[in-house]
Design a protein around this motif. Structure first.
Motif, short mmCIF file in Angstrom:
data_model
loop_
_atom_site.label_atom_id
_atom_site.label_comp_id
_atom_site.label_asym_id
_atom_site.label_seq_id
_atom_site.Cartn_x
_atom_site.Cartn_y
_atom_site.Cartn_z
N PRO A 166 0.84 -1.21 0.00
CA PRO A 166 0.00 0.00 0.00
C PRO A 166 0.87 1.26 0.00
O PRO A 166 2.01 1.25 0.46
CB PRO A 166 -0.82 -0.12 1.28
N SER A 167 0.33 2.34 -0.51
CA SER A 167 1.12 3.56 -0.69
C SER A 167 1.63 4.12 0.63
O SER A 167 2.73 4.67 0.70
CB SER A 167 0.29 4.62 -1.42
N TRP A 168 0.84 4.00 1.74
CA TRP A 168 1.30 4.53 3.02
C TRP A 168 2.57 3.82 3.49
O TRP A 168 3.44 4.42 4.11
CB TRP A 168 0.21 4.40 4.09
N LEU A 169 2.67 2.53 3.14
CA LEU A 169 3.85 1.76 3.55
C LEU A 169 5.06 2.15 2.70
O LEU A 169 6.16 2.38 3.23
CB LEU A 169 3.54 0.27 3.42
N ARG A 170 4.87 2.26 1.40
CA ARG A 170 5.98 2.64 0.52
C ARG A 170 6.49 4.04 0.86
O ARG A 170 7.70 4.27 0.98
CB ARG A 170 5.55 2.56 -0.94
N SER A 171 5.56 4.99 1.00
CA SER A 171 5.99 6.36 1.27
C SER A 171 6.59 6.50 2.66
O SER A 171 7.54 7.27 2.89
CB SER A 171 4.81 7.32 1.11
N GLY A 172 6.06 5.74 3.63
CA GLY A 172 6.60 5.79 4.98
C GLY A 172 8.02 5.28 5.05
O GLY A 172 8.88 5.86 5.72
N LEU A 173 8.30 4.20 4.34
CA LEU A 173 9.67 3.68 4.30
C LEU A 173 10.59 4.62 3.54
O LEU A 173 11.73 4.85 3.94
CB LEU A 173 9.69 2.29 3.65
N ALA A 174 10.09 5.17 2.42
CA ALA A 174 10.92 6.07 1.62
C ALA A 174 11.35 7.30 2.43
O ALA A 174 12.49 7.76 2.33
CB ALA A 174 10.18 6.50 0.36
N SER A 175 10.46 7.83 3.25
CA SER A 175 10.80 9.01 4.04
C SER A 175 11.78 8.66 5.15
O SER A 175 12.70 9.44 5.46
CB SER A 175 9.54 9.65 4.63
#
Length: 526
Positions: A467-476
């Protein structure tokens, strides 16, 4: 120059030492004898490397405190004394251990013959199966094989174990010496007849005086080494030797000082290599490690729920926090200060340590990551900078491209350091295979209980289905690592069999998202 000293120096290609030692504090000996002492414990190949590079041995020192027992050698590049110097270190505490039998052995008797090629494969496999402990990783120093101009570093879950075994392979003669020590210890053990011939038997603690007498002479030599070479008091030497004997009944034996992998503090005058891995791969590996005891269904929701709770404890604006580091050097040459590290986890350490670990990760019970394992998640860049090292200054050895990384290392060593061994470098040890559990075999389940889950079906689908929240959370949280180490946010896993790529449809984008991130997303939709 006495005969032993002359023989040691001659074996490294010297008839006379080409310089004077500026400082020494191990023993009141001549510069020649101290140089020979360096060769005795750091190895003749290390002496040859000093001779090849023209580097200068300016000091030998020792330390023996409650945490560290070590012999240290200060080595400087010519004409730059004080600017490009480093300390090479051999440790007797933390100690290196050699295992007399394979871990999978089910009895206390082990063959007295050397490992066959069929059983051991090669020295690499010997190192992986038979060597444990060592100080470089546990104390935060670099692995610096004394016979090669290389300094190695790796974060947990980034190939740190393979890196450690590669350092053993790179240090000429070290694994052979450890195998010779193992065989010598086996010769000390009592023998019993069997269908396989005479077997060496590891005494059980319940055998009383017999268990003690078998190891008595060997442990005495360890104690003498602590006193003579490391400068320990008899009381400190006794404590160290008692600790080294804790696992004798399991066939795990403490090794001598010279069997320690060589560590160094700064890596000056060496090719500095940082073994790296995609941050998302590290995160997934940390998830599998944290859930080794999980025996429920293999579903993406388990991973997402674990990540969601972790994100609640690990804010995006986290900054590196350090515990207080010791400023006291050892051996009079400013080494052995505790290196700083990002070792304060973003969640409460005491609460994390007392949390229940046995629950269902999908339910949130036991999902919080232990503070002691924060090193598996801490971003590489901030952790390296906290220890005074610039991650961008290292050559990045990518686990995803071992062949290409090896070529870059070989080229840099030959071009920049004049180190071009005809036989090349030993291969980088391969990672462990992801073994499928055998719960469907009734005997295995009955004897061993439920086995760790096999997550490759989900792992091999990569970040594209997260899910996008997981990808963006890890990227940040891993932004610096992605940028400095040259990784994109599209993680495509390696070592994936075709059948592992079959899977379910991507998870719903809102499943298991942390409460704060769900609220933020809801606000944006409005």
């Amino acid at each position: 120059m006495h005969g032993v000293t002359a023989a040691v120096l001659a074996s490294a290609g010297w008839s006379q030492p080409p310089f004077q030692l500026h400082h020494r504090n191990v023993m009141d000996e001549s510069p020649e004898d101290l140089l020979a002492a360096f060769g005795t414990k750091f190895g003749t190949p290390a002496l040859r490397e000093l001779n090849r590079t023209g580097n200068i041995l300016t000091a030998l020192g020792v330390t023996c405190d409650t945490k560290v027992h070590a012999l240290l050698a200060r080595v400087c590049q010519p004409h730059h004394l004080g600017d490009t110097c480093d300390e090479l270190m051999k440790f007797s505490n933390p100690r290196t251990y050699v295992r007399l039998a394979d871990e999978e052995s089910l009895n206390r008797a082990v063959p007295s013959a050397p490992l066959s090629a069929e059983r051991a494969g090669n020295l690499q496999r010997f190192g992986e199966r038979r060597i444990s402990g060592g100080a470089c990783n546990s104390l935060g120093y670099l692995h610096c094989p004394a016979s090669a101009p290389i300094a190695l570093a790796a974060m947990a879950r980034s190939g740190s174990r393979s890196m450690k075994y590669w350092a053993l392979l790179l240090e000429e003669g070290l694994l052979e010496a450890l195998e010779a020590l193992r065989l010598r210890i086996l010769e000390m053990l009592p023998r019993v007849p069997s269908a396989m011939g005479l077997l060496a038997v590891i005494p059980h603690p319940g055998s009383g005086d017999n268990a003690i007498s078998v190891w008595k002479d060997y442990m005495r030599t360890l104690r003498n080494e602590e006193i003579y070479w490391v400068g320990c008091s008899p009381e400190a030497a006794d404590r160290s030797v008692r600790e080294a004997g804790w696992h004798l009944h399991k066939g795990v034996v403490g090794a001598y000082l010279e069997h320690s992998p060589t560590c160094c503090r700064t890596g000056a005058g060496r090719l500095q290599i940082l073994v790296v891995r995609h941050p998302f791969a590290r995160f997934w590996s940390a998830f599998e490690q944290a859930n080794r005891a999980y025996t429920g269904p293999v579903e993406m929701q388990v991973f997402e729920s674990w990540a969601a709770q972790l994100f609640e404890d690990w804010p995006e604006d986290w900054t590196c926090q350090l515990t207080s580091a010791s400023k006291q050097g050892c051996g009079g040459i400013a080494a052995c200060a505790d290196p700083p590290f990002c070792d304060l986890a973003p969640w409460d350490r005491e609460e994390a340590s007392s949390a229940d670990r046995g629950g269902d990760p999908a339910s949130g019970s036991g999902a919080r990551y232990p503070a002691s394992q924060w090193s598996s998640l801490a971003p590489t860049g901030p952790a390296m900078r906290a220890s005074g090292r610039d991650p961008a200054a290292f050559l990045h050895f990518r686990l995803e491209d071992i062949a290409g990384s090896m070529k870059r290392v070989v080229r840099a060593l030959c071009r920049d350091f004049g180190y071009c061994p005809e036989a090349g470098l030993p291969p980088f040890p391969a990672a462990d295979e992801h073994a499928r559990p055998m719960d469907d075999v009734p005997l295995v389940a009955e004897l061993l209980g439920p086995q760790p889950r096999y997550w490759d079906r989900l792992r091999c689908r990569g970040a594209a289905v997260w899910p996008s929240w997981l990808r963006s959370g890890l990227a940040s949280r891993y932004r610096e690592d992605l940028d400095v180490l040259g990784y994109s946010e599209e993680w495509i896993p390696d070592r994936c069999a075709a059948e592992a790529l079959e899977g379910d449809s991507p998870a719903d984008d809102t499943d298991a998202a942390p409460a704060g991130e769900r609220a933020d997303r809801a606000g944006r939709k409005k």
